[in-house]
Design a protein around this motif. Structure first.
Motif, PDB file in Angstrom:
ATOM      1  N   GLU A 145       0.806  -1.227   0.000  1.00  0.00           N
ATOM      2  CA  GLU A 145       0.000   0.000   0.000  1.00  0.00           C
ATOM      3  C   GLU A 145       0.838   1.275   0.000  1.00  0.00           C
ATOM      4  OE1 GLU A 145      -2.594  -3.060   2.204  1.00  0.00           O
ATOM      5  OE2 GLU A 145      -0.471  -2.586   1.969  1.00  0.00           O
ATOM      6  N   VAL A 146       1.937   1.300   0.760  1.00  0.00           N
ATOM      7  CA  VAL A 146       2.732   2.528   0.828  1.00  0.00           C
ATOM      8  C   VAL A 146       3.399   2.821  -0.512  1.00  0.00           C
ATOM      9  CG1 VAL A 146       4.699   3.672   1.923  1.00  0.00           C
ATOM     10  CG2 VAL A 146       3.089   2.362   3.312  1.00  0.00           C
ATOM     11  N   LEU A 147       4.042   1.836  -1.124  1.00  0.00           N
ATOM     12  CA  LEU A 147       4.670   2.064  -2.422  1.00  0.00           C
ATOM     13  C   LEU A 147       3.646   2.463  -3.476  1.00  0.00           C
ATOM     14  CD1 LEU A 147       7.509  -0.515  -3.221  1.00  0.00           C
ATOM     15  CD2 LEU A 147       7.687   1.890  -2.589  1.00  0.00           C
ATOM     16  N   SER A 153      15.666  -8.241  10.728  1.00  0.00           N
ATOM     17  CA  SER A 153      16.685  -8.492   9.712  1.00  0.00           C
ATOM     18  C   SER A 153      16.938  -7.225   8.912  1.00  0.00           C
ATOM     19  CB  SER A 153      16.235  -9.628   8.788  1.00  0.00           C
ATOM     20  OG  SER A 153      14.949  -9.356   8.246  1.00  0.00           O
ATOM     21  N   GLN A 154      17.997  -7.252   8.130  1.00  0.00           N
ATOM     22  CA  GLN A 154      18.366  -6.138   7.275  1.00  0.00           C
ATOM     23  C   GLN A 154      18.528  -6.635   5.848  1.00  0.00           C
ATOM     24  OE1 GLN A 154      18.588  -2.915   8.019  1.00  0.00           O
ATOM     25  NE2 GLN A 154      18.022  -3.294  10.161  1.00  0.00           N
ATOM     26  N   PRO A 155      18.169  -5.803   4.854  1.00  0.00           N
ATOM     27  CA  PRO A 155      18.320  -6.230   3.463  1.00  0.00           C
ATOM     28  C   PRO A 155      19.777  -6.486   3.106  1.00  0.00           C
ATOM     29  CG  PRO A 155      16.960  -4.245   3.622  1.00  0.00           C
ATOM     30  CD  PRO A 155      17.592  -4.463   4.963  1.00  0.00           C
ATOM     31  N   ILE A 156      19.995  -7.466   2.253  1.00  0.00           N
ATOM     32  CA  ILE A 156      21.329  -7.701   1.706  1.00  0.00           C
ATOM     33  C   ILE A 156      21.619  -6.580   0.713  1.00  0.00           C
ATOM     34  CG2 ILE A 156      22.736  -9.254   0.303  1.00  0.00           C
ATOM     35  CD1 ILE A 156      21.059 -11.560   1.472  1.00  0.00           C
ATOM     36  N   ALA A 157      22.704  -5.864   0.943  1.00  0.00           N
ATOM     37  CA  ALA A 157      22.994  -4.674   0.151  1.00  0.00           C
ATOM     38  C   ALA A 157      23.626  -5.026  -1.187  1.00  0.00           C
ATOM     39  CB  ALA A 157      23.906  -3.740   0.932  1.00  0.00           C
ATOM     40  N   LEU A 158      23.324  -4.218  -2.175  1.00  0.00           N
ATOM     41  CA  LEU A 158      23.978  -4.250  -3.471  1.00  0.00           C
ATOM     42  C   LEU A 158      24.529  -2.846  -3.683  1.00  0.00           C
ATOM     43  CD1 LEU A 158      24.518  -5.895  -6.066  1.00  0.00           C
ATOM     44  CD2 LEU A 158      22.369  -5.005  -6.969  1.00  0.00           C
ATOM     45  N   PRO A 159      25.838  -2.667  -3.630  1.00  0.00           N
ATOM     46  CA  PRO A 159      26.396  -1.316  -3.684  1.00  0.00           C
ATOM     47  C   PRO A 159      25.835  -0.491  -4.839  1.00  0.00           C
ATOM     48  CG  PRO A 159      28.110  -2.902  -3.203  1.00  0.00           C
ATOM     49  CD  PRO A 159      26.872  -3.700  -3.518  1.00  0.00           C
ATOM     50  N   GLY A 160      25.343   0.689  -4.494  1.00  0.00           N
ATOM     51  CA  GLY A 160      24.781   1.582  -5.504  1.00  0.00           C
ATOM     52  C   GLY A 160      23.283   1.457  -5.683  1.00  0.00           C
ATOM     53  N   ALA A 161      22.687   0.420  -5.093  1.00  0.00           N
ATOM     54  CA  ALA A 161      21.240   0.217  -5.217  1.00  0.00           C
ATOM     55  C   ALA A 161      20.554   0.584  -3.907  1.00  0.00           C
ATOM     56  CB  ALA A 161      20.937  -1.240  -5.562  1.00  0.00           C
ATOM     57  N   ARG A 162      19.307   0.962  -4.008  1.00  0.00           N
ATOM     58  CA  ARG A 162      18.494   1.215  -2.826  1.00  0.00           C
ATOM     59  C   ARG A 162      17.839  -0.077  -2.367  1.00  0.00           C
ATOM     60  NH1 ARG A 162      16.672   6.590  -1.729  1.00  0.00           N
ATOM     61  NH2 ARG A 162      17.664   8.128  -3.086  1.00  0.00           N
ATOM     62  N   THR A 163      17.440  -0.110  -1.112  1.00  0.00           N
ATOM     63  CA  THR A 163      16.724  -1.259  -0.569  1.00  0.00           C
ATOM     64  C   THR A 163      15.433  -0.773   0.087  1.00  0.00           C
ATOM     65  OG1 THR A 163      17.999  -1.116   1.493  1.00  0.00           O
ATOM     66  CG2 THR A 163      18.789  -2.658  -0.195  1.00  0.00           C
ATOM     67  N   LEU A 164      14.558  -1.710   0.375  1.00  0.00           N
ATOM     68  CA  LEU A 164      13.288  -1.395   1.028  1.00  0.00           C
ATOM     69  C   LEU A 164      13.196  -2.179   2.327  1.00  0.00           C
ATOM     70  CD1 LEU A 164      10.444  -0.253   1.266  1.00  0.00           C
ATOM     71  CD2 LEU A 164       9.654  -2.021  -0.318  1.00  0.00           C
ATOM     72  N   ARG A 165      13.301  -1.456   3.441  1.00  0.00           N
ATOM     73  CA  ARG A 165      13.128  -2.081   4.737  1.00  0.00           C
ATOM     74  C   ARG A 165      12.348  -1.197   5.697  1.00  0.00           C
ATOM     75  NH1 ARG A 165      12.231  -6.736   7.179  1.00  0.00           N
ATOM     76  NH2 ARG A 165      12.956  -6.771   9.352  1.00  0.00           N
ATOM     77  N   THR A 166      12.626   0.109   5.661  1.00  0.00           N
ATOM     78  CA  THR A 166      11.998   1.028   6.608  1.00  0.00           C
ATOM     79  C   THR A 166      10.894   1.831   5.951  1.00  0.00           C
ATOM     80  OG1 THR A 166      13.458   2.903   6.137  1.00  0.00           O
ATOM     81  CG2 THR A 166      14.251   1.266   7.733  1.00  0.00           C
ATOM     82  N   ALA A 167      10.112   2.498   6.794  1.00  0.00           N
ATOM     83  CA  ALA A 167       9.066   3.388   6.279  1.00  0.00           C
ATOM     84  C   ALA A 167       9.685   4.513   5.461  1.00  0.00           C
ATOM     85  CB  ALA A 167       8.253   3.951   7.440  1.00  0.00           C
ATOM     86  N   ASP A 227      12.417   4.314   3.721  1.00  0.00           N
ATOM     87  CA  ASP A 227      12.783   3.731   2.426  1.00  0.00           C
ATOM     88  C   ASP A 227      11.592   3.730   1.477  1.00  0.00           C
ATOM     89  OD1 ASP A 227      15.334   3.138   3.402  1.00  0.00           O
ATOM     90  OD2 ASP A 227      14.807   1.070   3.914  1.00  0.00           O
ATOM     91  N   ALA A 228      10.439   3.294   1.980  1.00  0.00           N
ATOM     92  CA  ALA A 228       9.254   3.170   1.135  1.00  0.00           C
ATOM     93  C   ALA A 228       8.816   4.527   0.598  1.00  0.00           C
ATOM     94  CB  ALA A 228       8.120   2.516   1.921  1.00  0.00           C
ATOM     95  N   LEU A 229       8.791   5.535   1.451  1.00  0.00           N
ATOM     96  CA  LEU A 229       8.361   6.869   1.014  1.00  0.00           C
ATOM     97  C   LEU A 229       9.362   7.461   0.024  1.00  0.00           C
ATOM     98  CD1 LEU A 229       7.087   8.265   4.428  1.00  0.00           C
ATOM     99  CD2 LEU A 229       5.700   7.517   2.489  1.00  0.00           C
ATOM    100  N   ALA A 230      10.661   7.227   0.255  1.00  0.00           N
ATOM    101  CA  ALA A 230      11.677   7.744  -0.662  1.00  0.00           C
ATOM    102  C   ALA A 230      11.586   7.063  -2.028  1.00  0.00           C
ATOM    103  CB  ALA A 230      13.068   7.557  -0.066  1.00  0.00           C
ATOM    104  N   GLU A 260       6.868  -7.215  -5.800  1.00  0.00           N
ATOM    105  CA  GLU A 260       5.987  -6.174  -5.289  1.00  0.00           C
ATOM    106  C   GLU A 260       6.502  -4.783  -5.647  1.00  0.00           C
ATOM    107  OE1 GLU A 260       4.009  -8.581  -1.518  1.00  0.00           O
ATOM    108  OE2 GLU A 260       5.360  -6.913  -1.123  1.00  0.00           O
ATOM    109  N   VAL A 261       7.817  -4.585  -5.574  1.00  0.00           N
ATOM    110  CA  VAL A 261       8.397  -3.302  -5.970  1.00  0.00           C
ATOM    111  C   VAL A 261       8.161  -3.060  -7.457  1.00  0.00           C
ATOM    112  CG1 VAL A 261      10.554  -2.015  -6.243  1.00  0.00           C
ATOM    113  CG2 VAL A 261      10.116  -3.281  -4.141  1.00  0.00           C
ATOM    114  N   ALA A 262       8.355  -4.081  -8.275  1.00  0.00           N
ATOM    115  CA  ALA A 262       8.119  -3.955  -9.712  1.00  0.00           C
ATOM    116  C   ALA A 262       6.655  -3.636  -9.994  1.00  0.00           C
ATOM    117  CB  ALA A 262       8.533  -5.245 -10.426  1.00  0.00           C
ATOM    118  N   THR A 263       5.746  -4.263  -9.267  1.00  0.00           N
ATOM    119  CA  THR A 263       4.319  -3.989  -9.424  1.00  0.00           C
ATOM    120  C   THR A 263       4.029  -2.514  -9.177  1.00  0.00           C
ATOM    121  OG1 THR A 263       3.661  -6.220  -8.760  1.00  0.00           O
ATOM    122  CG2 THR A 263       2.020  -4.487  -8.512  1.00  0.00           C
TER     123      THR A 263
END
Length: 377
Positions: A52-54, A97-111, A113-116, A138-141
């Motif tokens: 819903e937030v995204l 838990s925390q997202p596995i990072a990919l340098p240079g990419a954003r992740t979605l874990r916090t509120a 993050d979702a708003l940004a 879900e992000v792609a959707t």
């Protein structure tokens, strides 16, 4: 006589942490409770963030819990990095838990993050999602709904293949095409800077936020805190609950760690009873369950299919908008169920798995027959 701790410290202010505070009070605990959260905002629910937030349907997912009424001291914006730091004789780890990072990419874990991410999903923006699992889809959707040009890169041979058989994941491939999303399978992304995009989001999994516990508590190979069926760790006076807990399951006779909302909701009643020394409280032994909303469909999965010996469809995925897959053990007991748009199959199937019900295989394929009526007589 049961000995209650003087003060309980709960480390982690997500759903599991908040529900642990609630469960302690509901089970009669009258001592002190302190909840630590490393974010500086009130505790909130995470599953709506990628849904819903995204999509823009919701901005605030704050959990409805009255801390004052429950006499819980809340300390936000404080990260605990030692079990010796809290002033308590009982500690419950709900660190998530925390997202596995990919340098240079954003992740979605916090509120935040979702708003940004939502703010960056402007019409015609070029968005690349790395990973076609539950969160990646879900992000792609959401990006597609916002009118973005979306590409998804998945290292495995099918979407959802990290948790489901490849043949099931492949049934979701047409959904990406229908949504106008380019899906690239079997492609591992190593360097984000080589991608031509306005936004790159990594959805390649998470890891328990437990690095600070290495050498202090026993951790499993995934980083989960090793606990028994009462969620007790190897250290007296310390428990773990939610995403970070790798518990022993009497049902499956193996250790499980499940990173989903349902565990964070249900396990706190067990950990509270364990902390309070309630001898006759049930063990933590759920049938794992997860759901996802993607491409206008509700997907859900319950159980464990890994040891099943056969698979049966209910409905035809090539023509029916709603269908299910059931996995059966050697004696035709239901082991797992995956549903697309069939919530009754999920609910009934989960209960049948909990009971160890044996099914009449001949009745399963007919989607008009209630799943509960497929139990062998």
């Amino acid at each position: 006589m049961t000995h209650h701790p003087r003060r309980v410290v709960v480390v982690g202010a997500g759903l599991a942490g908040v529900e642990t505070c609630r469960a302690l009070r509901d089970q009669g605990y009258a001592g002190g409770i302190t909840l630590f959260g490393d974010e500086d905002v009130p505790p909130y629910d995470r599953p709506p963030l990628s849904k819903e937030v995204l999509l823009g349907a919701l901005d605030d997912t704050t959990l409805p819990f009255d801390f004052a009424a429950h006499e819980v001291e809340v300390r936000l914006g404080e990260r605990i990095d030692s079990l010796d730091a809290p002033d308590a004789d009982a500690v419950v780890l709900a660190v998530g838990s925390q997202p596995i990072a990919l340098p240079g990419a954003r992740t979605l874990r916090t509120a935040g993050d979702a708003l940004a991410l939502r703010a960056l999903m402007t019409p015609a923006a070029r968005v690349i999602v790395v990973g076609a699992g539950w969160i990646g889809a879900e992000v792609a959707t959401a990006a597609g709904k916002h009118g973005c040009q979306v590409e998804v890169f998945e290292a495995l041979s099918a979407p959802l293949a990290a948790g489901l058989p490849e043949e099931i994941g492949r049934l979701t491939v047409p959904w990406f095409e229908e949504a106008g999303i380019a899906l690239h399978l079997g492609v591992r992304v190593g360097a984000v800077e080589r991608l031509d995009a306005d936004l790159v989001v990594a959805g390649v999994g998470v890891r328990p936020d437990t690095r600070w516990l290495e050498g202090v508590l026993e951790l499993d190979e995934s980083g989960g805190v090793v606990v028994d069926e009462r969620l007790r760790t190897s250290r007296p006076g310390v428990w773990a609950v939610g995403d970070c807990a790798a518990w022993w399951s009497p049902r499956y006779q193996r250790r499980l760690r499940v990173e989903h909302w349902d565990i964070a909701l249900r396990a706190p009643s067990v950990v509270a009873a364990s902390v309070l020394g309630i001898a006759d409280a049930p063990a933590h032994d759920p049938v794992p369950y997860v759901w996802s909303d993607q491409f206008g469909r509700r997907l859900a999965y319950a159980g464990r299919h890994e040891e099943a010996v056969s698979m049966v469809f209910r409905g035809d995925p090539s023509s029916d908008p709603a269908w299910s897959v059931l996995w059966l053990s050697g004696d035709d007991a239901l082991a797992a169920v995956f549903t697309v748009g069939r919530p009754h199959d999920l609910g009934q199937g989960r209960r049948l798995i909990e009971r160890g019900s044996v099914l009449d295989v001949g009745r399963i394929p007919d989607p008009d027959v209630q799943l509960r009526d497929c139990v062998a007589r």
